[in-house]
Design a protein around this motif. Structure first.
Motif, PDB file in Angstrom:
ATOM      1  N   UNK A  89     -19.859   3.115-118.740  1.00 44.55           N
ATOM      2  CA  UNK A  89     -19.448   4.430-118.265  1.00 44.55           C
ATOM      3  C   UNK A  89     -18.356   4.405-117.434  1.00 44.55           C
ATOM      4  N   UNK A  90     -18.417   3.462-116.427  1.00 40.93           N
ATOM      5  CA  UNK A  90     -17.287   3.289-115.444  1.00 40.93           C
ATOM      6  C   UNK A  90     -15.897   3.133-115.954  1.00 40.93           C
ATOM      7  N   UNK A  91     -15.930   1.753-116.685  1.00 45.26           N
ATOM      8  CA  UNK A  91     -14.792   1.366-117.400  1.00 45.26           C
ATOM      9  C   UNK A  91     -14.175   2.678-118.414  1.00 45.26           C
ATOM     10  N   UNK A  92     -15.066   3.173-119.169  1.00 40.68           N
ATOM     11  CA  UNK A  92     -14.495   4.476-119.900  1.00 40.68           C
ATOM     12  C   UNK A  92     -13.910   5.532-119.136  1.00 40.68           C
ATOM     13  N   UNK A  93     -14.673   5.902-118.050  1.00 38.73           N
ATOM     14  CA  UNK A  93     -14.073   6.964-117.190  1.00 38.73           C
ATOM     15  C   UNK A  93     -12.818   6.533-116.797  1.00 38.73           C
ATOM     16  N   UNK A  94     -12.397   5.420-116.068  1.00 31.88           N
ATOM     17  CA  UNK A  94     -11.267   5.011-115.482  1.00 31.88           C
ATOM     18  C   UNK A  94     -10.160   4.941-116.460  1.00 31.88           C
ATOM     19  N   UNK A  95     -10.491   4.414-117.583  1.00 31.24           N
ATOM     20  CA  UNK A  95      -9.545   4.362-118.871  1.00 31.24           C
ATOM     21  C   UNK A  95      -9.048   6.050-119.222  1.00 31.24           C
TER      22      UNK A  95
END
Length: 308
Positions: A89-95
Motif C-alpha cells: 500500500x505504501x509503495x503504490x501510494x507513493x507512486x
C-alpha cells in the motif's frame, strides 16, 4: 540504541515537520515542486504511522498477555500478513502521488511555466537536504542490526525526499543565476521541469518493494527457503527410511512459515510421543532460524492424503 518502533516514531515526527514546512514554503515561494515535496512527506508520514501500528501488533502478538483475549482469538495466526499489505500500500501510494505530480508538471510546462521566489525556495531546499541526510543515515545505521523492512522502506523514502530537495536546490540556484541574463525566460520553467524530472526518477523506485510485498501476499515460495527445507527433509527421509515428504513454505513479512509432512511406511516399529517430539526438535534445529517469527509445523503420517 532505538528499536524499530522508536525510530519510526522519530521518523513520523520529523516527516510531519517536513510536510508542514513544505506546504508553507511552497505557498510562500510559489513552487509546485516544494508543495509536492510537502504532500509527498505527508503521505509518507501516514504510511509510516500505519507501519508503526502493524509493527507494534506483530511484537505484541508474540508476548504473553500483551494483547487482549478478544484480539488474540480473532487473529490466531498472528499479524505477520499485515506487513506486506502495508508495504505494498505504501509503495503504490507513493507512486500514485508522484504520477499525479508528473501530470501537473507537464501541464504547467505546456502553459508556459510560472514565476518563482528563488530566495525562499533555496532556503527551504538546503534545509531539507540536511534533514533528509541526517534521518537516512540514522536509519541505515540502526537497520544494520534490525534488518527491518519497515525501516528499510522508510530509509528509501528519506533518500528519495533528500534527492528531491537536492534536485530542487540545484535547479533553484540555476534559476536564480539566469534571472538577470538574456536567458531569463528559462527561470519560468525551472520549477515544473525539475518536478517532472524528479517524478520520473521517483515513480519506479518503490516497484521492487511492491513486487516483493505482492509475492508475500500471494504466498509465493522463496526459492532459497524451499531449497533449504527440501534438503533437510530429503536427508531426514533417507536417514530414517521414510517413503517421502511434502513441504510447504512461505515468507510473509518478517515471518517464515513452514509445514512439513513426512510419509511414514506402514509396519515400522512404534515410537512414543516423546520420541516423535525429539525427532521434530532435530528437524527444527536442522532447519534453523528458530525465533518467535518462525511458524513451523512437522507432522508424520502413513496416509499420503493427509499431506496433500
Amino acid at each position: 540504541m532505538w528499536n524499530e518502533q522508536g525510530f519510526l516514531q522519530i521518523s513520523i515526527a520529523a516527516t510531519l515537520v517536513v510536510a508542514a514546512l513544505g506546504v508553507v514554503f511552497g505557498i510562500l515561494s510559489g513552487s509546485f515542486s516544494i508543495a509536492f515535496d510537502g504532500i509527498y512527506s505527508l503521505a509518507d508520514a501516514a504510511m509510516t504511522g500505519l507501519a508503526l501500528w502493524v509493527s507494534s501488533l506483530i511484537v505484541k502478538s508474540v508476548q504473553i498477555d500483551a494483547l487482549s483475549g478478544r484480539i488474540r482469538n480473532r487473529f490466531t495466526m498472528g499479524f505477520w500478513h499485515l506487513e506486506p499489505i502495508v508495504l505494498m500500500l505504501n509503495g503504490c501510494l507513493l507512486m500514485t502521488v508522484a504520477s499525479y505530480a508528473l501530470i501537473n508538471a507537464a501541464m504547467n510546462i505546456l502553459n508556459g511555466g510560472h514565476q518563482l521566489h528563488f530566495g525562499v525556495a533555496i532556503d527551504y531546499s538546503a534545509a531539507m537536504v540536511l534533514v533528509c541526510a541526517v534521518m537516512a543515515m540514522m536509519g541505515i545505521r540502526l537497520n544494520r542490526s534490525l534488518k527491518s523492512d519497515f525501516i528499510s522502506l522508510d530509509i528509501k523514502a528519506w533518500i528519495m525526499s533528500g534527492g528531491i530537495a537536492l534536485a530542487l536546490l540545484i535547479a533553484f540556484l540555476i534559476g536564480l543565476a539566469v534571472q538577470q541574463t538574456p536567458s531569463a525566460w528559462i527561470a519560468n520553467y525551472v520549477d515544473p521541469v525539475v518536478l517532472a524530472l524528479v517524478c520520473l526518477v521517483m515513480i519506479p523506485l518503490p516497484i521492487g518493494t511492491v513486487w516483493k510485498a505482492l509475492t508475500e501476499i500471494l504466498l509465493i515460495a522463496p526459492s532459497d527457503l524451499k531449497d533449504h527445507v527440501d534438503h533437510v527433509a530429503s536427508e531426514t527421509v533417507h536417514r530414517l527410511g521414510f517413503s517421502s515428504y511434502r513441504a510447504y513454505v512461505a515468507r510473509v513479512g518478517r515471518a517464515t512459515q513452514i509445514e512439513l509432512y513426512f510419509i511414514v511406511p506402514g509396519g515400522l516399529p512404534p515410537k512414543t510421543v516423546e520420541e516423535w517430539d525429539m525427532l521434530r526438535d532435530e528437524i527444527g534445529a536442522a532447519i534453523g532460524d528458530e525465533s518467535a517469527n518462525r511458524w513451523l509445523t512437522i507432522a508424520f503420517t502413513a496416509d499420503a492424503e493427509w499431506a496433500e
